[in-house]
Design an enzyme around this catalytic site. Sequence first.
Site, PDB file in Angstrom:
ATOM      1  N   ARG A 174       2.902 -16.090  -0.805  1.00 35.71           N
ATOM      2  CA  ARG A 174       1.649 -16.851  -0.726  1.00 35.71           C
ATOM      3  C   ARG A 174       1.888 -18.341  -0.992  1.00 35.71           C
ATOM      4  NH1 ARG A 174      -2.878 -12.712  -3.252  1.00 35.71           N
ATOM      5  NH2 ARG A 174      -3.453 -11.862  -1.217  1.00 35.71           N
ATOM      6  N   LYS A 182      -7.187   3.347   0.053  1.00 39.95           N
ATOM      7  CA  LYS A 182      -8.565   2.925  -0.218  1.00 39.95           C
ATOM      8  C   LYS A 182      -9.463   3.229   0.978  1.00 39.95           C
ATOM      9  CE  LYS A 182      -6.648  -0.951  -2.156  1.00 39.95           C
ATOM     10  NZ  LYS A 182      -6.658  -2.398  -2.075  1.00 39.95           N
TER      11      LYS A 182
HETATM   12  P1  ADP Z   1      -2.763  -1.815   1.787  1.00 39.38           P
HETATM   13  O1  ADP Z   1      -2.456  -2.531   0.492  1.00 39.38           O
HETATM   14  O2  ADP Z   1      -1.698  -2.002   2.810  1.00 39.38           O
HETATM   15  O3  ADP Z   1      -4.144  -2.145   2.293  1.00 39.38           O
HETATM   16  P2  ADP Z   1      -3.650   0.561   0.383  1.00 39.38           P
HETATM   17  O4  ADP Z   1      -3.722  -0.240  -0.878  1.00 39.38           O
HETATM   18  O5  ADP Z   1      -4.922   1.037   0.974  1.00 39.38           O
HETATM   19  O6  ADP Z   1      -2.784  -0.237   1.481  1.00 39.38           O
HETATM   20  O7  ADP Z   1      -2.764   1.870   0.134  1.00 39.38           O
HETATM   21  C1  ADP Z   1      -1.439   1.836  -0.306  1.00 39.38           C
HETATM   22  C2  ADP Z   1      -1.139   3.002  -1.198  1.00 39.38           C
HETATM   23  O8  ADP Z   1      -1.500   4.211  -0.558  1.00 39.38           O
HETATM   24  C3  ADP Z   1       0.332   3.151  -1.508  1.00 39.38           C
HETATM   25  O9  ADP Z   1       0.509   2.950  -2.891  1.00 39.38           O
HETATM   26  C4  ADP Z   1       0.662   4.590  -1.126  1.00 39.38           C
HETATM   27  O10 ADP Z   1       1.443   5.254  -2.096  1.00 39.38           O
HETATM   28  C5  ADP Z   1      -0.679   5.229  -1.059  1.00 39.38           C
HETATM   29  N1  ADP Z   1      -0.717   6.382  -0.156  1.00 39.38           N
HETATM   30  C6  ADP Z   1      -0.508   6.397   1.168  1.00 39.38           C
HETATM   31  N2  ADP Z   1      -0.603   7.642   1.649  1.00 39.38           N
HETATM   32  C7  ADP Z   1      -0.873   8.444   0.610  1.00 39.38           C
HETATM   33  C8  ADP Z   1      -1.102   9.846   0.469  1.00 39.38           C
HETATM   34  N3  ADP Z   1      -1.043  10.670   1.519  1.00 39.38           N
HETATM   35  N4  ADP Z   1      -1.379  10.325  -0.756  1.00 39.38           N
HETATM   36  C9  ADP Z   1      -1.424   9.487  -1.825  1.00 39.38           C
HETATM   37  N5  ADP Z   1      -1.231   8.168  -1.760  1.00 39.38           N
HETATM   38  C10 ADP Z   1      -0.958   7.647  -0.556  1.00 39.38           C
HETATM   39 MG    MG Z   2      -3.042  -2.122  -1.564  1.00 40.52          MG
END
Ligand code: ADP
Ligand code: MG
Length: 380
Positions: free
Chosen positions: A37, A189
């Site tokens: 950043r 999320k």
């Molecule tokens: P981003 O930051 O790219 O928007 P998110 O914060 O929504 O992504 O999600 C990231 C998290 O989701 C990671 O820590 C990952 O471990 C978790 N995750 C992805 N798939 C699964 C799953 N099937 N079960 C539990 N956690 C998951």
């Molecule tokens: Mg995230």
Amino acid sequence: MRTLDDLDVEGKRVLVRVDFNVPLDQSRPPRITDDSRIRGALPTLKELREKGAARLVLLAHLGRPKDREPEFSLKPAAERLSELLGVEVALAANFDDVPESEVVMLENVRYEPGETKNDPELAKRYAALADVYVNDAFGAAHRAHASTEAVAHLLPAAAGRLLEREVKTLTGILEDPKRPLVAVVGGAKVTDKLGVLDAFLERADSVLIGGAMCFPFFSAQGHDVGDSLCEAEGVDPARHTLEGGGDKLRLPEDLVAGREFSEDTEVRELDGVDVPDGWMGLDIGRGSSEAYASVITEAGTVFWNGPMGAFELEPFAAGTRRVAEAMAECEGTTVVGGGDSAAALAEFGLADRVDHLSTGGGASLELIEGKPLPGVEALS
Ligand code: ADP
Ligand code: MG
């Protein structure tokens, strides 16, 4: 939106809102674990200096301090910026004590109670420090705060290069994408991302679902989700989306499951998507990741937000890795939003193989949902 092309800065004191909300580790003093950043703001800061700005006064936030807690000090960011810019960056503890140096940064704007209230009095105090205002903090542009919104109305204001590029790239995807337009949505999320999913179901040619995002959909379809992370509030909206999504929406056809969320847990490749009791789905399966990879590789434009599985754990990283590789191979325009998706790309050594890595998680999602961003609106 006004940009640096529309702003005369020569001989002027320039107030620059930057997004230096960087991750810090637990050491004392804390170290910055990812400075992208800060690097992201360099083109704007350098351009302002090259164009003869008399001085730069930087505003930034870090975390969510309740008080003037020292662990939320911008000191590490000021030091890193000094190194990157090759000029001393003075850190001003408060308004009464702003050094006359060429580049100065005010302490964490969220130390000021009025900041998150978009307080006009606080905005006046910011404005008094400069002649013109530049907002380059895309990651904070979805918030109407004193340093992102109110202050923009008090001085001649324009977008910095980073904010400009983020807004142009992300709105370009929605308004005039090279087709096929593919959205890949995963992560944890789910309820945060339903709006983005709907926006893409309207405009994209394919929407590929992975991560924990798929379980509310599987649950709505009557599959067993076992102990998988499945947000209950996501099931009804998922059912609704399934009814309206037609054949654009694609869900995994196989999964990798584990007993628990850990690196050395028992692992099982599931042929379908029914997760037995005592197991949790932690990655998309090989068939799904190959199928997704070929859609991504052939795309004219891809937007990816959210990993396909628990990629931090090696046994469940393959789906995310395959998607990341396909993004790298794709000759179309590739855009990644979301902190964890960006971290995954970096971990696989592919961060420089995509066209645009958005620095703003929440802001990029809101922009794609079609919500106006207060920090951007204030610049037009
Ligand atoms: P981003 O930051 O790219 O928007 P998110 O914060 O929504 O992504 O999600 C990231 C998290 O989701 C990671 O820590 C990952 O471990 C978790 N995750 C992805 N798939 C699964 C799953 N099937 N079960 C539990 N956690 C998951
Ligand atoms: Mg995230």
